[in-house]
Design an enzyme around this catalytic site. Sequence first.
Site, PDB file in Angstrom:
ATOM      1  N   ASP A 104      -0.527   4.127   1.032  1.00  0.00           N
ATOM      2  CA  ASP A 104      -1.071   5.060   2.029  1.00  0.00           C
ATOM      3  C   ASP A 104      -0.172   4.979   3.258  1.00  0.00           C
ATOM      4  OD1 ASP A 104      -3.560   2.551   2.525  1.00  0.00           O
ATOM      5  OD2 ASP A 104      -1.933   2.985   3.922  1.00  0.00           O
TER       6      ASP A 104
ATOM      7  N   THR B 287      -4.713  -8.957   0.147  1.00  0.00           N
ATOM      8  CA  THR B 287      -4.102  -8.783  -1.171  1.00  0.00           C
ATOM      9  C   THR B 287      -4.596  -9.867  -2.124  1.00  0.00           C
ATOM     10  OG1 THR B 287      -2.037  -8.589  -2.432  1.00  0.00           O
ATOM     11  CG2 THR B 287      -2.005 -10.076  -0.535  1.00  0.00           C
TER      12      THR B 287
ATOM     13  N   HIS C 113       5.996  -0.413  -2.471  1.00  0.00           N
ATOM     14  CA  HIS C 113       5.604   0.379  -3.644  1.00  0.00           C
ATOM     15  C   HIS C 113       5.635   1.876  -3.375  1.00  0.00           C
ATOM     16  CE1 HIS C 113       3.166  -3.393  -5.012  1.00  0.00           C
ATOM     17  NE2 HIS C 113       4.462  -3.507  -5.260  1.00  0.00           N
TER      18      HIS C 113
ATOM     19  N   ASN D 156       0.821  -1.204   0.000  1.00  0.00           N
ATOM     20  CA  ASN D 156       0.000   0.000   0.000  1.00  0.00           C
ATOM     21  C   ASN D 156       0.855   1.253   0.000  1.00  0.00           C
ATOM     22  OD1 ASN D 156      -2.107  -1.774   0.150  1.00  0.00           O
ATOM     23  ND2 ASN D 156      -2.417  -1.536   2.354  1.00  0.00           N
TER      24      ASN D 156
END
Length: 253
Positions: A104, A190, A119, A102
């Site tokens: 965020d 996921t 990521h 994620n």
Amino acid sequence: MSSFSAELINRLTTADSVAVLTGAGISAESGIPTFRDPGGLWEKLKPEELANFDAFMANPQLVQGWYEHRRHVVHDAQPNAGHVALAELERLYEDFTLITQNVDDLHTRAGSRHVVELHGNIMRNYCVSCGRPASEKDVSTASDTGVFVCPCGGLIRPDVVWFGEMLPPGVVEAADAAARRTDVFLSIGTSAIVYPAAALPITARLHGAYVAEVNVRESAITDQLDEVVIGPAGEVLPALLETVLASRRTPRG
Ligand code: BV8
């Protein structure tokens, strides 16, 4: 009520090391849309149109606007009980690694300390020309062409890994090392479609870990794991934490 096995509780009670992989599903209960669920981010716009460098250079205003929208959603979101349970679970183990796909910042805001961001992070931005980190101001005042540019004139992009891009140096190695040494690996929220992230639970299993999945439905790798707990992470993880805490308080005869 979702149920997890006594084996999983026993493994988590006796483990020296635990590793966790999270995906967009753990943030779903915080109101952040996932990618591939009905109504998800990719339903309206295709990843190839947005989450890759060529698409960005072809239409920087569209891609910058999409990430600006997502930053507002993340900014207004709160960590949910699943994020908080993982932050508390981390405190039970000397060796605990939280690996997230994620972008965020909800794990960090929930109190998790050893977070490996595979990521990147949508709250960080940088200039594609000079590499300078972009300030809040840079990503709020568009140039007269409507795109966010660096004082050097270069385009500003989010500090996330797009399709076809290498993951940040050291990140894959840290995640892979955690998967190889862990006693228990939890794959949470996921679809296990994106690599190299989706290889981590398999790597862990190949190296002797007990691997359990927490999801509202099966994923692409469920049949290769030891256990799947079907249920929302925001409910399953607090229940799992409580059961492990109770088990650790129980004298082992
Ligand atoms: C790489 C970041 C080396 C930005 C993302 C051809 C050329 C190049 C590469 C490839 C290629 N073919 C394949 C590849 C590899 C490619 C890949 O894996 N593609 C897939 C689509 C097949 N990978 C890459 O390109 C990676 N880089 O390999 O570099 C390289 C380089 C060049 C050439 C060759 C190799 C980079 C991958 C990173 C891409 N960036 N996003 C952004 O976010 O905008 S991908 C995106 O997908 C997000 O990061 C996301 O995290 C990730 C995975 O998705 P999920 O998190 O799993 O989310 P999803 O919606 O899919 O699923 C949600 C799940 O939650 C569901 O299972 C649902 O049931 C569950 N759920 C829902 N609610 C709940 C819940 N679970 C629990 N509780 C709930 N309440």
